[in-house]
Design a protein around this motif. Structure first.
Motif, PDB file in Angstrom:
ATOM      1  N   THR A 281      65.213 -33.509 -37.298  1.00  0.00           N
ATOM      2  CA  THR A 281      63.871 -33.943 -36.899  1.00  0.00           C
ATOM      3  C   THR A 281      63.751 -33.764 -35.393  1.00  0.00           C
ATOM      4  O   THR A 281      64.457 -34.420 -34.624  1.00  0.00           O
ATOM      5  N   PHE A 282      62.888 -32.860 -34.970  1.00  0.00           N
ATOM      6  CA  PHE A 282      62.698 -32.596 -33.538  1.00  0.00           C
ATOM      7  C   PHE A 282      61.502 -33.381 -33.037  1.00  0.00           C
ATOM      8  O   PHE A 282      60.457 -33.442 -33.678  1.00  0.00           O
ATOM      9  N   GLU A 283      61.664 -33.994 -31.863  1.00  0.00           N
ATOM     10  CA  GLU A 283      60.558 -34.688 -31.207  1.00  0.00           C
ATOM     11  C   GLU A 283      60.528 -34.237 -29.743  1.00  0.00           C
ATOM     12  O   GLU A 283      61.516 -34.395 -29.020  1.00  0.00           O
ATOM     13  N   PRO A 284      59.406 -33.646 -29.319  1.00  0.00           N
ATOM     14  CA  PRO A 284      59.336 -33.172 -27.930  1.00  0.00           C
ATOM     15  C   PRO A 284      59.345 -34.326 -26.943  1.00  0.00           C
ATOM     16  O   PRO A 284      58.929 -35.449 -27.267  1.00  0.00           O
ATOM     17  N   ALA A 285      59.813 -34.044 -25.759  1.00  0.00           N
ATOM     18  CA  ALA A 285      59.786 -35.038 -24.684  1.00  0.00           C
ATOM     19  C   ALA A 285      58.485 -34.903 -23.915  1.00  0.00           C
ATOM     20  O   ALA A 285      57.943 -33.805 -23.793  1.00  0.00           O
ATOM     21  N   PRO A 286      57.956 -35.993 -23.380  1.00  0.00           N
ATOM     22  CA  PRO A 286      56.760 -35.876 -22.541  1.00  0.00           C
ATOM     23  C   PRO A 286      57.110 -35.181 -21.231  1.00  0.00           C
ATOM     24  O   PRO A 286      58.278 -35.143 -20.818  1.00  0.00           O
ATOM     25  N   THR A 343      53.981 -51.380 -23.688  1.00  0.00           N
ATOM     26  CA  THR A 343      53.751 -50.009 -23.249  1.00  0.00           C
ATOM     27  C   THR A 343      54.423 -49.020 -24.187  1.00  0.00           C
ATOM     28  O   THR A 343      53.810 -48.026 -24.606  1.00  0.00           O
ATOM     29  N   THR A 344      55.683 -49.285 -24.533  1.00  0.00           N
ATOM     30  CA  THR A 344      56.371 -48.334 -25.408  1.00  0.00           C
ATOM     31  C   THR A 344      55.759 -48.307 -26.803  1.00  0.00           C
ATOM     32  O   THR A 344      55.650 -47.241 -27.407  1.00  0.00           O
ATOM     33  N   ASP A 345      55.328 -49.466 -27.299  1.00  0.00           N
ATOM     34  CA  ASP A 345      54.694 -49.476 -28.619  1.00  0.00           C
ATOM     35  C   ASP A 345      53.403 -48.659 -28.609  1.00  0.00           C
ATOM     36  O   ASP A 345      53.107 -47.942 -29.577  1.00  0.00           O
ATOM     37  N   ARG A 346      52.651 -48.773 -27.521  1.00  0.00           N
ATOM     38  CA  ARG A 346      51.403 -48.006 -27.426  1.00  0.00           C
ATOM     39  C   ARG A 346      51.678 -46.515 -27.337  1.00  0.00           C
ATOM     40  O   ARG A 346      51.026 -45.710 -28.015  1.00  0.00           O
ATOM     41  N   LEU A 347      52.655 -46.129 -26.527  1.00  0.00           N
ATOM     42  CA  LEU A 347      52.914 -44.706 -26.318  1.00  0.00           C
ATOM     43  C   LEU A 347      53.609 -44.066 -27.518  1.00  0.00           C
ATOM     44  O   LEU A 347      53.317 -42.921 -27.860  1.00  0.00           O
ATOM     45  N   ALA A 352      50.206 -36.759 -32.286  1.00  0.00           N
ATOM     46  CA  ALA A 352      51.036 -35.671 -31.766  1.00  0.00           C
ATOM     47  C   ALA A 352      50.402 -34.997 -30.561  1.00  0.00           C
ATOM     48  O   ALA A 352      51.090 -34.676 -29.574  1.00  0.00           O
ATOM     49  N   GLY A 353      49.091 -34.783 -30.604  1.00  0.00           N
ATOM     50  CA  GLY A 353      48.419 -34.118 -29.495  1.00  0.00           C
ATOM     51  C   GLY A 353      48.456 -34.946 -28.223  1.00  0.00           C
ATOM     52  O   GLY A 353      48.729 -34.423 -27.135  1.00  0.00           O
ATOM     53  N   ALA A 354      48.179 -36.235 -28.347  1.00  0.00           N
ATOM     54  CA  ALA A 354      48.187 -37.105 -27.169  1.00  0.00           C
ATOM     55  C   ALA A 354      49.597 -37.235 -26.606  1.00  0.00           C
ATOM     56  O   ALA A 354      49.793 -37.286 -25.384  1.00  0.00           O
ATOM     57  N   TRP A 355      50.587 -37.298 -27.485  1.00  0.00           N
ATOM     58  CA  TRP A 355      51.979 -37.382 -27.018  1.00  0.00           C
ATOM     59  C   TRP A 355      52.361 -36.125 -26.234  1.00  0.00           C
ATOM     60  O   TRP A 355      53.000 -36.206 -25.189  1.00  0.00           O
ATOM     61  N   GLU A 356      51.970 -34.975 -26.715  1.00  0.00           N
ATOM     62  CA  GLU A 356      52.314 -33.726 -26.037  1.00  0.00           C
ATOM     63  C   GLU A 356      51.580 -33.574 -24.710  1.00  0.00           C
ATOM     64  O   GLU A 356      52.057 -32.875 -23.813  1.00  0.00           O
ATOM     65  N   ARG A 357      50.439 -34.253 -24.563  1.00  0.00           N
ATOM     66  CA  ARG A 357      49.707 -34.189 -23.283  1.00  0.00           C
ATOM     67  C   ARG A 357      50.192 -35.235 -22.280  1.00  0.00           C
ATOM     68  O   ARG A 357      49.790 -35.215 -21.112  1.00  0.00           O
ATOM     69  N   LEU A 358      51.031 -36.140 -22.717  1.00  0.00           N
ATOM     70  CA  LEU A 358      51.486 -37.229 -21.862  1.00  0.00           C
ATOM     71  C   LEU A 358      52.303 -36.686 -20.694  1.00  0.00           C
ATOM     72  O   LEU A 358      53.150 -35.815 -20.858  1.00  0.00           O
TER      73      LEU A 358
END
Length: 377
Positions: A281-286, A343-347, A352-358
């Protein structure tokens, strides 16, 4: 250090050396810097402090000298809420220290001068630490740095990762390959042995190639390390890939109090079992405006283990690791308090789109906290 007896259970026990760190007051070569600020640094104590700041019950087990630097370490780590009562004081060996350069820590052009040979922590062994205190946690976190300090330290890690005995529910192991601490290929072989005996393993894609010659990405690392129930391959600024074996029960740690009498682990199965292969399972970093890379790996491990302890889904757990790493990446010190849970719960809940724009920059954790205060009536 407390006398052996009844030991309070905690969420995480982190065992390893911490040192007093001297940070230059301005960029430049160590030969040119006129003064330094004092801080602390150590993979396991960094993780312990971050987890304690995030609200988990944490114990740090180590040894320090009976000196002022040892006092400073105990006071500083303890101030985060970490239990330091099982840290031994050694009157015959000093607390380790190191010096490093400043503004160029985000690159490979930096200097680090270690003064840790013969340190109090290097005398850790099964005979000099309280094993009951070490094992009284839901997770025991270790790193490859400890294995390199001495034969006694290596023997201790081998005992704590052994297949038999009253170990903790989960052994977490950060490979933390440091070529300069090892002779020849000894380190690579030892770290592979220890990683194969752990339940959760963290390793960088780059260090897997450096230590073991593994190329071909995270899947190739998993082929080399099929034994851990959870393998997390860190891929730098790109993100991280987690492999969870088919036999593992994700979220198990959050379901039981510590300490358990037995382990829900491959080591309690009647015969050796190779977990069925599962896709990663890959998850990109902000995106992060990096100030210094030191401590980012410790931060990631702390965030990931926090997610495991909370029973969060795997993707959220990976994101939590990225956020804790980002807190370290955006500060010059080795140790950075993590963002608050709101903060971490919100982020971590972003689509996926908002996470990648973070994008996160220096001061982002304080800014979020300030915004939260302004919203509070």
């Amino acid at each position: 250090m407390k006398a052996t007896g009844a030991v309070d259970a905690v969420d995480v026990v982190a065992l390893g050396e911490s040192m007093v760190t001297f940070l230059p007051t301005r960029p430049g070569r160590l030969a040119d810097v006129p003064s330094f600020d004092r801080a602390i640094g150590g993979a396991e104590s960094n993780l312990a402090c971050a987890l304690a700041a995030a609200g988990h019950a944490v114990r740090w087990v180590s040894r320090v000298g009976a000196d002022g630097f040892g006092d400073h370490l105990l006071e500083t780590v303890g101030a985060y809420g970490v239990d330091v009562s099982y840290v031994g004081r050694d009157p015959g060996r000093p607390t380790g220290v190191y010096f490093r350069t400043a503004g160029d820590r985000a690159t490979d052009a930096h200097e680090v001068a270690y003064y840790r040979a013969g340190s109090a922590a290097s005398a850790m062994s099964a005979a000099t630490v309280d094993l009951a205190a070490v094992r009284a946690g839901r997770i025991l976190h270790l790193s490859g740095i400890t294995a390199a300090l001495s034969e006694g330290c290596l023997g201790l890690l081998r005992e704590l990762t052994a297949s038999a005995g009253g170990g903790p529910p989960v052994v977490s192991f950060d490979v933390n390959y440091r070529a300069g601490l090892w002779t020849g290929s000894d380190g690579a072989e030892v770290l592979l042995e220890l990683a194969r005996r752990a339940d959760i393993v963290f390793v960088g894609e780059d260090e897997a190639e450096l230590a073991w010659g593994v190329t071909g990405g995270p899947s190739a690392v998993r082929e080399l390390l099929p034994e851990p129930e959870v393998l997390v391959v860190k891929q730098g600024a790109a993100g991280a890939t987690a492999f969870v074996s088919a036999a593992a029960r994700w979220g198990l740690v959050a379901q039981f109090p510590a300490p358990l009498k037995g382990r829900y682990s491959r080591r309690f199965l009647p015969a050796p079992v190779t977990p069925a292969p599962t896709p990663g399972t890959f998850e990109p970093a902000p995106a992060v405006d990096v100030v210094a890379t030191v401590g980012a790996g410790d931060g990631f491990a702390a965030g990931f283990l926090s997610g495991v302890l909370r029973g969060l889904p795997l993707r959220q757990t990976l994101r939590l690791g990225h956020l804790f790493a980002a807190a370290a990446l955006t500060t010059p010190a080795d140790l950075a308090p993590p963002p608050d849970r709101d903060t971490t719960d919100r982020l971590t809940a972003l689509d996926a789109g908002a996470w990648e724009r973070l994008r996160l920059g220096p001061g982002w954790t304080e800014a979020d906290a300030a915004e939260e205060e302004e919203r509070t009536p």
